[in-house]
Scaffold this motif. Structure first.
Motif, PDB file in Angstrom:
ATOM      1  N   UNK A 208      44.921  40.582  34.282  1.00 56.51           N
ATOM      2  CA  UNK A 208      43.791  39.658  34.302  1.00 56.51           C
ATOM      3  C   UNK A 208      43.326  39.385  35.736  1.00 56.51           C
ATOM      4  N   UNK A 209      44.278  39.215  36.631  1.00 56.24           N
ATOM      5  CA  UNK A 209      43.949  38.894  38.025  1.00 56.24           C
ATOM      6  C   UNK A 209      43.115  39.996  38.665  1.00 56.24           C
ATOM      7  N   UNK A 210      43.455  41.266  38.401  1.00 58.82           N
ATOM      8  CA  UNK A 210      42.762  42.364  39.076  1.00 58.82           C
ATOM      9  C   UNK A 210      41.543  42.863  38.314  1.00 58.82           C
ATOM     10  N   UNK A 211      41.324  42.368  37.103  1.00 57.51           N
ATOM     11  CA  UNK A 211      40.179  42.843  36.316  1.00 57.51           C
ATOM     12  C   UNK A 211      38.847  42.656  37.041  1.00 57.51           C
ATOM     13  N   UNK A 212      38.578  41.513  37.711  1.00 56.97           N
ATOM     14  CA  UNK A 212      37.310  41.418  38.460  1.00 56.97           C
ATOM     15  C   UNK A 212      37.174  42.502  39.532  1.00 56.97           C
ATOM     16  N   UNK A 213      38.269  42.862  40.186  1.00 60.68           N
ATOM     17  CA  UNK A 213      38.209  43.934  41.176  1.00 60.68           C
ATOM     18  C   UNK A 213      37.773  45.238  40.518  1.00 60.68           C
ATOM     19  N   UNK A 214      38.305  45.508  39.335  1.00 59.44           N
ATOM     20  CA  UNK A 214      37.956  46.732  38.626  1.00 59.44           C
ATOM     21  C   UNK A 214      36.508  46.719  38.166  1.00 59.44           C
ATOM     22  N   UNK A 215      36.013  45.566  37.751  1.00 54.16           N
ATOM     23  CA  UNK A 215      34.605  45.470  37.351  1.00 54.16           C
ATOM     24  C   UNK A 215      33.701  45.834  38.521  1.00 54.16           C
ATOM     25  N   UNK A 216      34.009  45.297  39.704  1.00 56.83           N
ATOM     26  CA  UNK A 216      33.161  45.549  40.861  1.00 56.83           C
ATOM     27  C   UNK A 216      33.182  46.982  41.325  1.00 56.83           C
ATOM     28  N   UNK A 217      34.376  47.593  41.379  1.00 55.74           N
ATOM     29  CA  UNK A 217      34.495  48.927  41.969  1.00 55.74           C
ATOM     30  C   UNK A 217      34.078  50.028  40.991  1.00 55.74           C
ATOM     31  N   UNK A 218      34.006  49.722  39.698  1.00 53.90           N
ATOM     32  CA  UNK A 218      33.649  50.738  38.703  1.00 53.90           C
ATOM     33  C   UNK A 218      32.257  50.531  38.109  1.00 53.90           C
ATOM     34  N   UNK A 219      31.502  49.551  38.581  1.00 53.57           N
ATOM     35  CA  UNK A 219      30.233  49.168  37.957  1.00 53.57           C
ATOM     36  C   UNK A 219      29.309  50.374  37.769  1.00 53.57           C
TER      37      UNK A 219
END
Length: 494
Positions: A208-219
């Motif tokens: 859950x903590x890293x999910x925002x990072x993944x959203x940004x880098x994979x958009x």
């Protein structure tokens, strides 16, 4: 979900019986999870990839049933809209070189499916939202004619308290539409990660903590109906197409069925299953003949079909999966990644996601008190809106106040943590470094699928192309680079 659904009308008695059965399933699941050694095993990685069917002019092809019939592979399934299909890849051992093998699975299946698109002189394409979609590409006429989609569409429409889509962006959009096929515009690349069996609570919280990072880098979803919206427009579109505009209020009742979650996990993954039962009314009350508590009492592993069906009507961006088949276990489904841009990019995204979650899981506990869950949710929506350019709150165990940092800078700092996590799983060091280097290239170039699409659209419109022509031209270039499996960090301008 499709294996359970043939019946399409239900009585109040059906719903009451289903609710009772859900609580029996919860009790049975808790007993199963208490068994010593349950779920222990070697790590594995699986994936699902949703695709668009396109003709030679970049228009959707409404023939998913025909393509599925000619492909003749049970791993290929129909999606909600007739111009979408889903590939379900064979799970891979998490050790060795799983992401190289995953990339090959993707490439082989795309090549096979593209051969089946010859009658339409087209192809299948992994992309978060097709930029050439038009309003006529939504509505009952584009919905796949299967009982599970008819009953799901009816159930969702009955509970939505508002119609229309409202998304702020450079070209803010207000769309009057009450059809569930808008959700079908959102295609994803979903990762299934089964860990070796360590503390699933810490792994879930780290995910859950890293999910925002993944959203940004994979958009990879910035355009919808000619509007420049969020870098990951799938997030607000999916939310509103299922839950309506009222889901954005502070405390909607019932809570939105599409969500980032309710809080950090405390003791066990059973808490997440309890949430689905205790917070969300059933939509499709189909009962099985199984007595789950009797199965457990006899030492067996229950199927829990009601619980699994119900969970399939709640679209959390990460989701726990109970799998009773063959080698029964729990795993985490990471559902937030968009499809595309290339097979290489998707394999790299999977490596980063699993590596970050695994690498942070052992030390995640001190970080949770430094980042209240509401701020993690804020990070999620900021990343969806602004991509790698987002500013987020990132926890530090030694902080004395909340710290706001650029998403790209946080990711750059965490790449060694992701490598450590992959090696913990059993991934070869060379394999880990190969795929994480693609992420490093993306961070250095500042280019995601979303930013590339926006740059090309702006350039084409600035040069006098109309809206539709700009979308078509950038789509043709996207198809070329995606088919050549060029990582998006290397995609040139038109």
């Amino acid at each position: 979900m499709g294996q359970f659904i043939q019946k399409t009308s239900f009585s109040e008695k059906d719903f009451l019986a289903f609710q009772d059965k859900l609580h029996q399933c919860l009790e049975a699941l808790e007993l199963v999870l208490e068994r010593p050694g349950f779920g222990l095993g070697e790590p594995s990685i699986g994936a699902e990839l949703e695709l668009y069917l396109l003709d030679g002019e970049g228009r959707p092809v409404l023939e998913n049933q025909a393509v599925q019939d000619t492909y003749d592979d049970p791993t290929l399934t129909l999606e909600l809209n007739r111009y979408n299909l889903e590939l379900n890849f064979t799970p891979l051992p998490g050790t060795g070189a799983p992401f190289t093998a995953l990339q090959q699975q993707i490439l082989d299946n795309l090549a096979g499916l593209n051969q089946k698109m010859d009658p339409w002189q087209g192809q299948v394409l992994p992309i978060g939202i097709l930029p050439t979609l038009q309003e006529r590409d939504f509505g009952p006429q584009v919905m796949t004619d299967l009982p599970r989609y008819r009953v799901l569409a009816e159930a969702v429409q009955q509970r939505r308290q508002s119609t229309g889509i409202r998304i702020e962006g450079q070209d803010s959009m207000n769309l009057v539409h009450d059809d569930v096929t808008l959700e079908g515009a959102c295609t994803s690349f979903q990762i299934h990660y089964r860990p070796r069996g360590q503390d699933m609570v810490n792994l879930w919280n780290a995910t859950q903590l890293v999910t925002p990072l993944m959203v940004g880098v994979s958009a990879n979803s910035p355009l919808l109906l000619g509007h420049r919206l969020w870098h990951e427009t799938r997030v607000p579109l999916f939310c509103q197409s299922i839950d309506g505009l009222n889901s954005q209020s502070e405390h909607p009742v019932p809570p939105p069925r599409v969500s980032f979650g309710q809080g950090w996990l405390r003791h066990s993954l059973i808490e997440l299953f309890r949430e689905t039962v205790q917070l969300y009314p059933p939509l499709i009350p189909i009962l099985s003949d199984e007595d789950p508590l009797a199965v457990v009492a006899q030492g067996g592993v229950p199927k829990l079909e009601e619980l699994r069906l119900h969970d399939g009507t709640i679209w959390s961006w990460n989701r726990p999966i109970y799998d009773p088949c063959n080698d029964p276990h729990l795993r985490i489904e990471m559902r937030v990644l968009p499809a595309g841009p290339s097979a290489a990019d998707m394999a790299a995204n999977a490596a980063l996601f699993i590596g970050l979650a695994q690498g942070l899981s052992e030390d995640v506990e001190p970080l949770l008190s430094a980042l209240p869950f509401s701020y993690a949710r804020t990070n999620f929506y900021r990343a969806a809106q602004h991509g790698m350019g987002a500013s987020i709150y990132w926890p530090n165990a030694h902080q004395n106040s909340l710290e706001e940092r650029s998403l790209a800078a946080v990711l750059e700092q965490l790449l060694p943590v992701a490598e450590k996590g992959l090696i913990q799983v059993g991934v070869n060091k060379e394999e880990a470094q190969t795929w994480l280097s693609l992420i490093s290239d993306r961070l250095q170039s500042g280019q995601t699928g979303a930013s590339w699409q926006l740059q090309q659209y702006n350039r084409l419109v600035g040069n006098g192309h109309g809206n539709h022509e700009a979308c078509l031209q950038l789509l043709k270039a996207y198809c070329h680079h995606s088919n050549a499996n060029v990582p998006v960090a290397q995609w040139p301008d038109l």
